[in-house]
Design an enzyme around this catalytic site. Structure first.
Site, mmCIF file in Angstrom:
data_model
loop_
_atom_site.group_PDB
_atom_site.id
_atom_site.type_symbol
_atom_site.label_atom_id
_atom_site.label_comp_id
_atom_site.label_asym_id
_atom_site.label_seq_id
_atom_site.Cartn_x
_atom_site.Cartn_y
_atom_site.Cartn_z
ATOM 1 N N HIS A 16 -0.854 -4.551 49.995
ATOM 2 C CA HIS A 16 -0.761 -6.012 50.210
ATOM 3 C C HIS A 16 -2.080 -6.510 50.773
ATOM 4 O O HIS A 16 -2.389 -6.298 51.946
ATOM 5 C CB HIS A 16 0.369 -6.315 51.215
ATOM 6 C CG HIS A 16 0.532 -7.777 51.522
ATOM 7 N ND1 HIS A 16 1.759 -8.364 51.686
ATOM 8 C CD2 HIS A 16 -0.361 -8.777 51.718
ATOM 9 C CE1 HIS A 16 1.617 -9.647 51.953
ATOM 10 N NE2 HIS A 16 0.319 -9.917 51.984
ATOM 11 N N HIS A 18 -5.130 -9.924 50.522
ATOM 12 C CA HIS A 18 -5.641 -11.196 49.991
ATOM 13 C C HIS A 18 -7.153 -11.053 49.884
ATOM 14 O O HIS A 18 -7.824 -10.899 50.904
ATOM 15 C CB HIS A 18 -5.326 -12.353 50.944
ATOM 16 C CG HIS A 18 -3.866 -12.505 51.240
ATOM 17 N ND1 HIS A 18 -3.057 -13.392 50.574
ATOM 18 C CD2 HIS A 18 -3.059 -11.855 52.116
ATOM 19 C CE1 HIS A 18 -1.820 -13.305 51.033
ATOM 20 N NE2 HIS A 18 -1.782 -12.373 51.972
ATOM 21 N N LYS A 102 5.700 -11.685 43.483
ATOM 22 C CA LYS A 102 5.688 -12.026 44.894
ATOM 23 C C LYS A 102 6.582 -13.233 45.149
ATOM 24 O O LYS A 102 6.414 -14.280 44.527
ATOM 25 C CB LYS A 102 4.244 -12.341 45.312
ATOM 26 C CG LYS A 102 4.101 -12.825 46.739
ATOM 27 C CD LYS A 102 4.381 -11.718 47.740
ATOM 28 C CE LYS A 102 4.520 -12.254 49.143
ATOM 29 N NZ LYS A 102 3.629 -11.664 50.088
ATOM 30 N N HIS A 139 7.953 -12.136 51.027
ATOM 31 C CA HIS A 139 7.546 -12.693 52.325
ATOM 32 C C HIS A 139 8.848 -13.111 53.001
ATOM 33 O O HIS A 139 9.439 -14.124 52.631
ATOM 34 C CB HIS A 139 6.601 -13.880 52.146
ATOM 35 C CG HIS A 139 6.115 -14.428 53.460
ATOM 36 N ND1 HIS A 139 4.817 -14.310 53.882
ATOM 37 C CD2 HIS A 139 6.771 -15.056 54.460
ATOM 38 C CE1 HIS A 139 4.682 -14.852 55.094
ATOM 39 N NE2 HIS A 139 5.861 -15.314 55.460
ATOM 40 N N HIS A 177 4.992 -6.873 55.206
ATOM 41 C CA HIS A 177 4.482 -7.090 56.571
ATOM 42 C C HIS A 177 5.614 -7.343 57.574
ATOM 43 O O HIS A 177 5.673 -8.393 58.207
ATOM 44 C CB HIS A 177 3.440 -8.215 56.620
ATOM 45 C CG HIS A 177 3.726 -9.429 55.784
ATOM 46 N ND1 HIS A 177 4.918 -10.083 55.822
ATOM 47 C CD2 HIS A 177 2.948 -10.103 54.901
ATOM 48 C CE1 HIS A 177 4.874 -11.104 54.996
ATOM 49 N NE2 HIS A 177 3.684 -11.137 54.418
ATOM 50 N N ASP A 250 -2.184 -6.797 54.686
ATOM 51 C CA ASP A 250 -2.101 -8.257 54.735
ATOM 52 C C ASP A 250 -3.410 -8.859 55.238
ATOM 53 O O ASP A 250 -3.423 -9.899 55.906
ATOM 54 C CB ASP A 250 -0.924 -8.743 55.591
ATOM 55 C CG ASP A 250 -0.623 -10.222 55.360
ATOM 56 O OD1 ASP A 250 -1.084 -10.774 54.348
ATOM 57 O OD2 ASP A 250 0.058 -10.824 56.210
HETATM 58 C C1 NCD Z 1 -1.776 -15.171 54.369
HETATM 59 C C2 NCD Z 1 -2.963 -15.955 53.774
HETATM 60 O O1 NCD Z 1 -3.770 -16.469 54.549
HETATM 61 O O2 NCD Z 1 -3.070 -15.999 52.553
HETATM 62 N N1 NCD Z 1 -1.696 -15.437 55.772
HETATM 63 C C3 NCD Z 1 -1.084 -14.670 56.709
HETATM 64 O O3 NCD Z 1 -0.981 -15.105 57.851
HETATM 65 N N2 NCD Z 1 -0.637 -13.473 56.440
HETATM 66 C C4 NCD Z 1 -0.528 -15.491 53.643
HETATM 67 C C5 NCD Z 1 0.595 -14.523 53.929
HETATM 68 O O4 NCD Z 1 0.584 -13.381 53.486
HETATM 69 O O5 NCD Z 1 1.539 -14.915 54.642
HETATM 70 ZN ZN ZN Z 2 -0.125 -11.722 52.911
#
Ligand code: NCD
Ligand code: ZN
Length: 349
Positions: A16, A18, A102, A139, A177, A250
Protein backbone atom coordinates in the site's frame (compact mmCIF):
# COMPACT_ATOMS: atom_id res chain seq x y z
CA UNK A 1 22.59 -14.36 23.65
CA UNK A 2 24.27 -11.61 21.66
CA UNK A 3 22.11 -9.27 19.68
CA UNK A 4 21.96 -9.84 15.93
CA UNK A 5 23.85 -7.17 13.99
CA UNK A 6 23.06 -8.21 10.45
CA UNK A 7 19.95 -9.42 8.79
CA UNK A 8 19.56 -10.81 5.29
CA UNK A 9 15.97 -11.40 4.23
CA UNK A 10 14.05 -11.87 1.00
CA UNK A 11 13.44 -8.50 -0.63
CA UNK A 12 10.25 -6.92 0.61
CA UNK A 13 7.17 -5.50 -1.11
CA UNK A 14 4.97 -2.58 -0.11
CA UNK A 15 1.31 -3.58 -0.25
CA UNK A 16 0.00 0.00 0.00
CA UNK A 17 1.76 3.14 -1.17
CA UNK A 18 0.93 6.54 -2.67
CA UNK A 19 3.55 7.62 -5.19
CA UNK A 20 1.53 10.57 -6.56
CA UNK A 21 1.95 11.83 -10.11
CA UNK A 22 3.47 14.55 -12.28
CA UNK A 23 5.76 16.98 -10.51
CA UNK A 24 6.84 14.77 -7.62
CA UNK A 25 6.41 11.22 -8.98
CA UNK A 26 10.05 10.70 -10.00
CA UNK A 27 11.28 11.99 -6.65
CA UNK A 28 8.83 9.99 -4.58
CA UNK A 29 8.75 6.61 -6.31
CA UNK A 30 12.49 5.99 -6.21
CA UNK A 31 12.46 5.88 -2.41
CA UNK A 32 10.17 2.86 -2.78
CA UNK A 33 11.94 1.36 -5.81
CA UNK A 34 15.37 1.31 -4.11
CA UNK A 35 14.21 -1.10 -1.39
CA UNK A 36 10.98 -2.77 -2.48
CA UNK A 37 10.53 -5.29 -5.29
CA UNK A 38 6.86 -4.53 -5.91
CA UNK A 39 4.27 -2.15 -4.55
CA UNK A 40 0.52 -1.82 -4.64
CA UNK A 41 0.00 1.67 -6.06
CA UNK A 42 -2.93 3.60 -4.64
CA UNK A 43 -5.32 5.04 -7.27
CA UNK A 44 -6.43 8.21 -5.42
CA UNK A 45 -5.09 10.66 -7.96
CA UNK A 46 -7.15 13.64 -9.07
CA UNK A 47 -9.00 12.39 -11.10
CA UNK A 48 -8.81 8.86 -9.67
CA UNK A 49 -7.77 5.76 -11.62
CA UNK A 50 -11.06 4.15 -12.60
CA UNK A 51 -10.28 2.48 -15.93
CA UNK A 52 -7.74 -0.03 -17.20
CA UNK A 53 -6.51 2.52 -19.75
CA UNK A 54 -5.81 5.10 -17.01
CA UNK A 55 -4.03 2.45 -14.91
CA UNK A 56 -1.90 1.39 -17.88
CA UNK A 57 -0.91 5.01 -18.51
CA UNK A 58 -0.16 5.64 -14.84
CA UNK A 59 1.94 2.45 -14.70
CA UNK A 60 3.90 3.67 -17.74
CA UNK A 61 4.53 7.05 -16.07
CA UNK A 62 5.71 5.28 -12.91
CA UNK A 63 8.06 2.96 -14.82
CA UNK A 64 9.44 5.92 -16.78
CA UNK A 65 10.15 7.68 -13.48
CA UNK A 66 11.93 4.73 -11.84
CA UNK A 67 15.71 4.89 -11.98
CA UNK A 68 17.11 2.32 -14.42
CA UNK A 69 19.25 0.76 -11.69
CA UNK A 70 16.19 -0.50 -9.81
CA UNK A 71 14.13 -3.57 -10.67
CA UNK A 72 10.70 -2.49 -9.49
CA UNK A 73 7.18 -3.61 -10.42
CA UNK A 74 4.21 -1.34 -9.71
CA UNK A 75 0.96 -3.26 -9.13
CA UNK A 76 -2.01 -1.17 -10.15
CA UNK A 77 -5.37 -0.76 -8.45
CA UNK A 78 -8.79 0.45 -9.55
CA UNK A 79 -10.59 3.11 -7.51
CA UNK A 80 -14.18 2.02 -6.88
CA UNK A 81 -16.97 4.52 -7.45
CA UNK A 82 -20.75 4.17 -7.23
CA UNK A 83 -20.92 3.81 -11.01
CA UNK A 84 -17.83 1.76 -11.71
CA UNK A 85 -18.26 -0.77 -14.50
CA UNK A 86 -17.71 -4.35 -13.35
CA UNK A 87 -16.83 -5.37 -16.93
CA UNK A 88 -13.95 -2.88 -16.94
CA UNK A 89 -12.69 -4.33 -13.66
CA UNK A 90 -12.88 -7.91 -14.86
CA UNK A 91 -11.16 -7.14 -18.17
CA UNK A 92 -8.49 -5.09 -16.38
CA UNK A 93 -7.81 -7.86 -13.88
CA UNK A 94 -7.80 -10.68 -16.44
CA UNK A 95 -5.56 -8.59 -18.72
CA UNK A 96 -2.99 -8.14 -15.95
CA UNK A 97 -3.48 -4.38 -15.58
CA UNK A 98 -5.30 -4.33 -12.25
CA UNK A 99 -4.08 -6.35 -9.29
CA UNK A 100 -6.85 -5.23 -6.91
CA UNK A 101 -9.68 -2.73 -6.34
CA UNK A 102 -9.60 -0.02 -3.72
CA UNK A 103 -12.68 0.88 -1.70
CA UNK A 104 -12.66 4.40 -0.28
CA UNK A 105 -15.87 5.30 1.50
CA UNK A 106 -16.73 8.70 -0.05
CA UNK A 107 -15.14 11.49 1.97
CA UNK A 108 -13.01 9.22 4.19
CA UNK A 109 -9.60 10.61 3.24
CA UNK A 110 -7.44 12.48 0.69
CA UNK A 111 -9.04 12.43 -2.80
CA UNK A 112 -11.88 10.14 -1.79
CA UNK A 113 -14.73 12.39 -2.93
CA UNK A 114 -15.47 10.04 -5.83
CA UNK A 115 -15.53 7.04 -3.49
CA UNK A 116 -18.44 4.74 -2.75
CA UNK A 117 -21.40 6.36 -0.98
CA UNK A 118 -23.20 3.12 -0.18
CA UNK A 119 -21.77 -0.37 -0.32
CA UNK A 120 -25.10 -1.57 -1.76
CA UNK A 121 -24.22 0.29 -4.97
CA UNK A 122 -21.29 -2.00 -5.74
CA UNK A 123 -22.86 -5.39 -5.04
CA UNK A 124 -22.33 -6.51 -8.66
CA UNK A 125 -18.72 -5.42 -8.56
CA UNK A 126 -18.04 -7.34 -5.35
CA UNK A 127 -19.73 -10.44 -6.79
CA UNK A 128 -17.53 -10.22 -9.86
CA UNK A 129 -14.39 -9.76 -7.77
CA UNK A 130 -15.30 -12.72 -5.59
CA UNK A 131 -15.83 -14.87 -8.69
CA UNK A 132 -12.52 -13.95 -10.36
CA UNK A 133 -10.42 -13.95 -7.16
CA UNK A 134 -9.59 -10.24 -7.28
CA UNK A 135 -8.65 -8.70 -3.91
CA UNK A 136 -10.63 -5.81 -2.41
CA UNK A 137 -8.49 -3.30 -0.50
CA UNK A 138 -10.52 -1.43 2.08
CA UNK A 139 -10.03 1.96 3.70
CA UNK A 140 -11.98 0.95 6.78
CA UNK A 141 -13.52 4.09 8.24
CA UNK A 142 -17.11 5.26 8.35
CA UNK A 143 -17.59 8.86 7.32
CA UNK A 144 -20.69 9.81 9.28
CA UNK A 145 -20.10 13.17 10.91
CA UNK A 146 -21.63 12.01 14.20
CA UNK A 147 -19.05 9.25 14.69
CA UNK A 148 -16.01 10.37 16.62
CA UNK A 149 -12.86 10.28 14.47
CA UNK A 150 -11.18 7.84 16.87
CA UNK A 151 -14.14 5.41 16.60
CA UNK A 152 -14.50 5.38 12.82
CA UNK A 153 -12.57 2.16 12.22
CA UNK A 154 -14.32 0.19 14.96
CA UNK A 155 -17.73 1.37 13.77
CA UNK A 156 -16.78 0.48 10.19
CA UNK A 157 -16.14 -3.10 11.32
CA UNK A 158 -19.57 -3.34 12.95
CA UNK A 159 -21.54 -1.66 10.19
CA UNK A 160 -19.75 -2.40 6.93
CA UNK A 161 -16.84 -4.84 7.12
CA UNK A 162 -18.78 -7.54 8.92
CA UNK A 163 -21.53 -7.22 6.30
CA UNK A 164 -19.10 -7.49 3.36
CA UNK A 165 -17.43 -10.59 4.82
CA UNK A 166 -20.83 -12.15 5.53
CA UNK A 167 -22.31 -11.41 2.09
CA UNK A 168 -19.16 -12.27 0.12
CA UNK A 169 -17.54 -15.08 2.10
CA UNK A 170 -15.12 -15.98 -0.70
CA UNK A 171 -13.94 -12.42 -1.42
CA UNK A 172 -10.27 -11.74 -0.73
CA UNK A 173 -10.09 -8.62 1.43
CA UNK A 174 -7.18 -6.59 2.74
CA UNK A 175 -8.23 -4.42 5.67
CA UNK A 176 -5.76 -1.65 5.06
CA UNK A 177 -3.58 0.29 7.50
CA UNK A 178 -5.38 -1.05 10.55
CA UNK A 179 -5.12 1.07 13.68
CA UNK A 180 -7.20 -0.65 16.36
CA UNK A 181 -7.28 -3.75 18.53
CA UNK A 182 -10.80 -4.32 17.18
CA UNK A 183 -9.39 -4.59 13.64
CA UNK A 184 -6.63 -6.94 14.77
CA UNK A 185 -9.19 -9.18 16.48
CA UNK A 186 -11.60 -9.03 13.54
CA UNK A 187 -8.90 -10.09 11.07
CA UNK A 188 -7.62 -12.85 13.35
CA UNK A 189 -11.10 -14.28 13.83
CA UNK A 190 -12.02 -14.09 10.13
CA UNK A 191 -11.34 -16.75 7.50
CA UNK A 192 -8.00 -17.01 5.68
CA UNK A 193 -9.14 -14.74 2.83
CA UNK A 194 -9.18 -11.71 5.18
CA UNK A 195 -5.82 -10.07 5.89
CA UNK A 196 -4.51 -6.65 6.96
CA UNK A 197 -1.65 -4.29 6.31
CA UNK A 198 0.10 -2.35 9.08
CA UNK A 199 2.07 0.87 8.61
CA UNK A 200 5.34 1.76 10.35
CA UNK A 201 3.89 4.92 11.86
CA UNK A 202 0.99 3.14 13.55
CA UNK A 203 3.53 0.78 15.13
CA UNK A 204 5.67 3.67 16.37
CA UNK A 205 3.38 6.28 17.92
CA UNK A 206 -0.03 6.62 19.53
CA UNK A 207 -2.52 9.48 19.41
CA UNK A 208 -0.94 11.38 22.30
CA UNK A 209 2.24 11.79 20.27
CA UNK A 210 0.32 13.90 17.75
CA UNK A 211 -0.15 16.51 20.49
CA UNK A 212 3.13 16.16 22.38
CA UNK A 213 4.32 19.66 23.28
CA UNK A 214 2.14 21.17 20.54
CA UNK A 215 0.34 19.98 17.45
CA UNK A 216 2.47 17.86 15.13
CA UNK A 217 0.90 17.94 11.70
CA UNK A 218 3.44 15.54 10.18
CA UNK A 219 2.08 12.75 12.38
CA UNK A 220 -1.46 13.32 11.14
CA UNK A 221 -2.72 10.62 8.81
CA UNK A 222 -5.93 8.71 8.22
CA UNK A 223 -6.92 6.53 9.85
CA UNK A 224 -5.58 8.60 12.75
CA UNK A 225 -3.37 6.90 15.36
CA UNK A 226 -5.32 5.59 18.36
CA UNK A 227 -4.63 4.96 22.07
CA UNK A 228 -1.57 3.08 23.32
CA UNK A 229 -3.54 -0.14 23.86
CA UNK A 230 -4.21 -0.22 20.11
CA UNK A 231 -0.60 0.47 19.15
CA UNK A 232 0.46 -2.44 21.36
CA UNK A 233 -2.11 -4.72 19.70
CA UNK A 234 -0.72 -3.74 16.27
CA UNK A 235 2.84 -4.44 17.38
CA UNK A 236 1.80 -7.84 18.71
CA UNK A 237 -0.05 -8.67 15.47
CA UNK A 238 2.78 -7.55 13.16
CA UNK A 239 5.41 -9.53 15.08
CA UNK A 240 3.20 -12.58 15.76
CA UNK A 241 4.23 -14.49 12.66
CA UNK A 242 0.59 -14.73 11.52
CA UNK A 243 0.30 -14.77 7.73
CA UNK A 244 -2.76 -12.51 7.99
CA UNK A 245 -0.65 -9.43 8.71
CA UNK A 246 1.78 -7.88 6.27
CA UNK A 247 3.65 -4.74 5.33
CA UNK A 248 1.88 -1.75 3.79
CA UNK A 249 3.51 1.60 4.47
CA UNK A 250 0.68 3.92 3.39
CA UNK A 251 3.47 6.35 2.60
CA UNK A 252 1.54 9.47 1.56
CA UNK A 253 3.66 12.55 0.83
CA UNK A 254 2.30 16.08 1.08
CA UNK A 255 4.34 19.29 0.84
CA UNK A 256 5.26 21.11 4.04
CA UNK A 257 2.85 23.88 3.04
CA UNK A 258 -0.02 21.43 2.65
CA UNK A 259 0.71 19.84 6.03
CA UNK A 260 1.45 22.99 8.04
CA UNK A 261 -1.75 24.81 7.34
CA UNK A 262 -4.94 25.85 9.08
CA UNK A 263 -6.45 22.71 7.55
CA UNK A 264 -3.54 20.36 6.97
CA UNK A 265 -3.59 17.25 4.77
CA UNK A 266 -3.56 13.71 6.14
CA UNK A 267 -0.59 11.52 5.27
CA UNK A 268 2.83 10.47 6.55
CA UNK A 269 5.72 10.26 4.09
CA UNK A 270 7.53 7.20 5.40
CA UNK A 271 8.86 5.57 2.20
CA UNK A 272 12.43 6.92 2.60
CA UNK A 273 13.02 5.01 5.88
CA UNK A 274 10.11 2.57 6.12
CA UNK A 275 12.22 -0.57 6.11
CA UNK A 276 14.53 0.80 8.80
CA UNK A 277 11.55 1.88 10.88
CA UNK A 278 9.96 -1.57 10.74
CA UNK A 279 13.31 -3.21 11.55
CA UNK A 280 13.63 -1.06 14.70
CA UNK A 281 10.13 -2.08 15.83
CA UNK A 282 10.76 -5.79 15.26
CA UNK A 283 14.10 -5.48 17.08
CA UNK A 284 12.48 -3.71 20.04
CA UNK A 285 9.92 -6.53 20.17
CA UNK A 286 12.68 -9.17 20.03
CA UNK A 287 11.11 -10.45 16.84
CA UNK A 288 13.66 -9.85 14.08
CA UNK A 289 13.09 -13.47 13.06
CA UNK A 290 9.49 -12.52 12.17
CA UNK A 291 10.38 -9.55 9.93
CA UNK A 292 10.85 -11.60 6.74
CA UNK A 293 7.40 -13.15 7.00
CA UNK A 294 5.71 -9.80 7.60
CA UNK A 295 7.70 -7.86 5.02
CA UNK A 296 8.45 -10.38 2.28
CA UNK A 297 6.36 -13.58 2.48
CA UNK A 298 2.82 -13.07 3.80
CA UNK A 299 1.90 -10.42 1.22
CA UNK A 300 2.91 -12.41 -1.90
CA UNK A 301 1.29 -15.47 -0.38
CA UNK A 302 -2.02 -13.61 0.03
CA UNK A 303 -1.88 -12.18 -3.51
CA UNK A 304 -0.88 -15.55 -4.99
CA UNK A 305 2.53 -14.29 -6.15
CA UNK A 306 6.02 -15.69 -5.72
CA UNK A 307 8.28 -14.00 -3.17
CA UNK A 308 10.98 -11.78 -4.66
CA UNK A 309 14.15 -13.51 -5.89
CA UNK A 310 16.65 -11.07 -4.43
CA UNK A 311 17.58 -10.48 -0.80
CA UNK A 312 18.12 -7.32 1.16
CA UNK A 313 20.73 -6.75 3.81
CA UNK A 314 20.12 -4.71 6.95
CA UNK A 315 22.78 -3.88 9.49
CA UNK A 316 22.67 -2.49 12.97
CA UNK A 317 24.11 1.00 12.57
CA UNK A 318 22.95 4.49 13.50
CA UNK A 319 21.49 6.55 10.71
CA UNK A 320 20.35 10.16 10.82
CA UNK A 321 17.03 10.76 9.10
CA UNK A 322 17.08 14.15 7.32
CA UNK A 323 14.74 16.76 8.75
CA UNK A 324 13.47 17.72 5.33
CA UNK A 325 13.70 16.25 1.84
CA UNK A 326 13.65 18.20 -1.39
CA UNK A 327 11.51 16.20 -3.80
CA UNK A 328 11.76 17.77 -7.26
CA UNK A 329 11.65 21.20 -5.65
CA UNK A 330 8.87 20.35 -3.18
CA UNK A 331 9.91 20.28 0.49
CA UNK A 332 8.53 17.28 2.37
CA UNK A 333 9.19 16.17 5.95
CA UNK A 334 9.81 12.43 6.13
CA UNK A 335 8.64 10.20 8.96
CA UNK A 336 11.33 10.16 11.71
CA UNK A 337 12.73 13.43 10.25
CA UNK A 338 15.56 14.70 12.49
CA UNK A 339 15.67 11.44 14.49
CA UNK A 340 18.19 8.60 14.66
CA UNK A 341 17.28 5.05 13.68
CA UNK A 342 19.51 2.13 14.54
CA UNK A 343 19.07 -0.15 11.53
CA UNK A 344 20.48 0.66 8.13
CA UNK A 345 19.57 -0.67 4.68
CA UNK A 346 22.88 -1.96 3.35
CA UNK A 347 21.78 -2.98 -0.14
CA UNK A 348 20.44 -5.83 -2.23
CA UNK A 349 22.23 -9.10 -2.92
C1 NCD B 1 -3.57 9.23 2.07
C2 NCD B 1 -3.18 10.26 0.99
O1 NCD B 1 -2.68 11.32 1.36
O2 NCD B 1 -3.36 9.96 -0.18
N1 NCD B 1 -3.52 9.85 3.36
C3 NCD B 1 -3.39 9.22 4.55
O3 NCD B 1 -3.50 9.89 5.58
N2 NCD B 1 -3.12 7.95 4.64
C4 NCD B 1 -4.89 8.64 1.76
C5 NCD B 1 -5.19 7.39 2.56
O4 NCD B 1 -4.62 6.33 2.33
O5 NCD B 1 -6.03 7.47 3.48
ZN1 ZN C 1 -3.22 5.16 1.82
Amino acid sequence: MTAKNNLTIIQLDDWHVHVRDAGVLAGVVNFTARQFGRAIIMPNLAPPITSAAAARDYRARILAAVDAKYDFTPLMTCYLTDNIDQGEIETGFMGGVFTACKLYPAGATTNSDHGVTDIGKITNVLETMQRIGMPLLVHGEVTDGDIDIFDREAVFIDRIMSKITRDFPGLKIVFEHITTKQAVDFVKESSANIAATITPHHLVYNRSAIFEGGIRPHLYCLPIAKREVHRLALRAAATSGSAKFFLGTDSAPHSIDAKQSACGCAGVFNAPFALESYACVFDQENALDKLEGFASLHGPDFYGLEPNKRKIVLERADIDVPKTLDIMGTKIIPFHGGEKLNWRFAGLV
